[in-house]
Design a protein around this motif. Structure first.
Motif, short mmCIF file in Angstrom:
data_model
loop_
_atom_site.label_atom_id
_atom_site.label_comp_id
_atom_site.label_asym_id
_atom_site.label_seq_id
_atom_site.Cartn_x
_atom_site.Cartn_y
_atom_site.Cartn_z
N THR A 46 29.65 -12.28 -56.05
CA THR A 46 29.81 -11.26 -54.90
C THR A 46 29.83 -9.85 -55.45
O THR A 46 30.01 -9.83 -56.99
CB THR A 46 31.14 -11.32 -53.86
N ARG A 47 29.45 -8.95 -54.67
CA ARG A 47 29.89 -7.30 -55.38
C ARG A 47 30.82 -6.73 -54.14
O ARG A 47 30.38 -6.95 -53.08
CB ARG A 47 28.36 -6.81 -55.40
N LEU A 48 31.66 -5.83 -54.95
CA LEU A 48 32.53 -5.26 -54.32
C LEU A 48 32.28 -3.81 -54.41
O LEU A 48 32.23 -3.33 -55.56
CB LEU A 48 34.09 -5.55 -54.65
N THR A 49 32.24 -2.95 -53.43
CA THR A 49 32.23 -1.53 -53.30
C THR A 49 32.97 -1.09 -52.41
O THR A 49 32.68 -0.85 -51.35
CB THR A 49 30.37 -1.11 -53.24
N VAL A 50 34.12 -0.41 -52.83
CA VAL A 50 34.92 0.15 -51.91
C VAL A 50 35.58 -0.76 -51.13
O VAL A 50 36.27 -1.62 -51.48
CB VAL A 50 34.63 1.62 -51.39
N GLU A 52 33.69 -2.60 -48.89
CA GLU A 52 32.44 -3.36 -48.16
C GLU A 52 32.06 -4.22 -49.49
O GLU A 52 32.17 -4.06 -50.75
CB GLU A 52 31.40 -2.82 -48.06
N ALA A 53 31.93 -5.56 -49.19
CA ALA A 53 31.50 -6.55 -50.20
C ALA A 53 30.17 -7.24 -49.56
O ALA A 53 30.02 -7.19 -48.48
CB ALA A 53 32.46 -7.51 -50.33
N GLU A 54 29.42 -7.63 -50.62
CA GLU A 54 28.16 -8.61 -50.24
C GLU A 54 28.19 -9.78 -51.18
O GLU A 54 28.49 -9.89 -52.12
CB GLU A 54 27.29 -7.35 -50.84
N ILE A 55 27.54 -11.01 -50.48
CA ILE A 55 27.44 -12.22 -51.13
C ILE A 55 25.90 -11.93 -51.81
O ILE A 55 25.02 -11.65 -51.11
CB ILE A 55 27.43 -13.29 -50.30
N LEU A 56 26.13 -12.00 -53.03
CA LEU A 56 24.60 -11.77 -53.92
C LEU A 56 23.93 -13.29 -53.70
O LEU A 56 22.74 -12.98 -53.60
CB LEU A 56 24.93 -11.50 -55.19
#
Length: 138
Positions: A46-50, A52-56
């Motif tokens: 995953t990637r976390l930005t502030v 919001e997160a995203e499953i890569l």
């Protein structure tokens, strides 16, 4: 190349017809926003930005699918991301990936949009569904 990047690339190659190379994993793992949760026979990146997160990517050994590994990885990652302040989790999934879509629906994801022609396939590009779910602290 780290041992982790090599191990993730090997499992990804077992799980996907168009796997990511070792150097892609090495580059992602070097980023401070990337998170990895691993279990025997699977992992989620995953990637976390502030907030919001995203499953890569989510990979489970094909011989171990439908044993709860994917669901467990999603639940673990979602809880960890929420604890870090994420309030929403996103992902893209191919419209023809019925098994993954069922898993994501069962773990609380809903359709948020469509990316036209997102995935290249031998017969032509296909769309990706953008899915999201709210994250809450337990």
């Amino acid at each position: 190349m780290t041992e982790l990047a090599v191990a993730l690339a090997r499992l990804h190659a077992r799980a996907f017809a168009d796997p990511w190379p070792e150097d892609a994993f090495a580059q992602l793992l070097a980023q401070p926003t990337t998170r990895v949760h691993a279990a025997p026979h699977g992992f989620i990146l995953t990637r976390l930005t502030v907030d919001e997160a995203e499953i890569l990517t989510l990979a489970v050994d094909p011989e171990r699918r439908r044993a709860g590994i994917g669901r467990g990885l999603i639940d673990e990652a979602a809880a960890a991301l929420a604890a870090e302040g994420a309030t929403r989790l996103f992902l893209e999934v191919a419209v023809d990936n019925v098994a993954a879509r069922a898993l994501y629906a069962a773990t609380g994801f809903a359709e948020a949009g469509v990316r036209r022609g997102y995935y290249a396939r031998p017969g032509g590009a296909i769309d990706a569904l953008v899915l999201s779910r709210e994250l809450k602290l337990p």
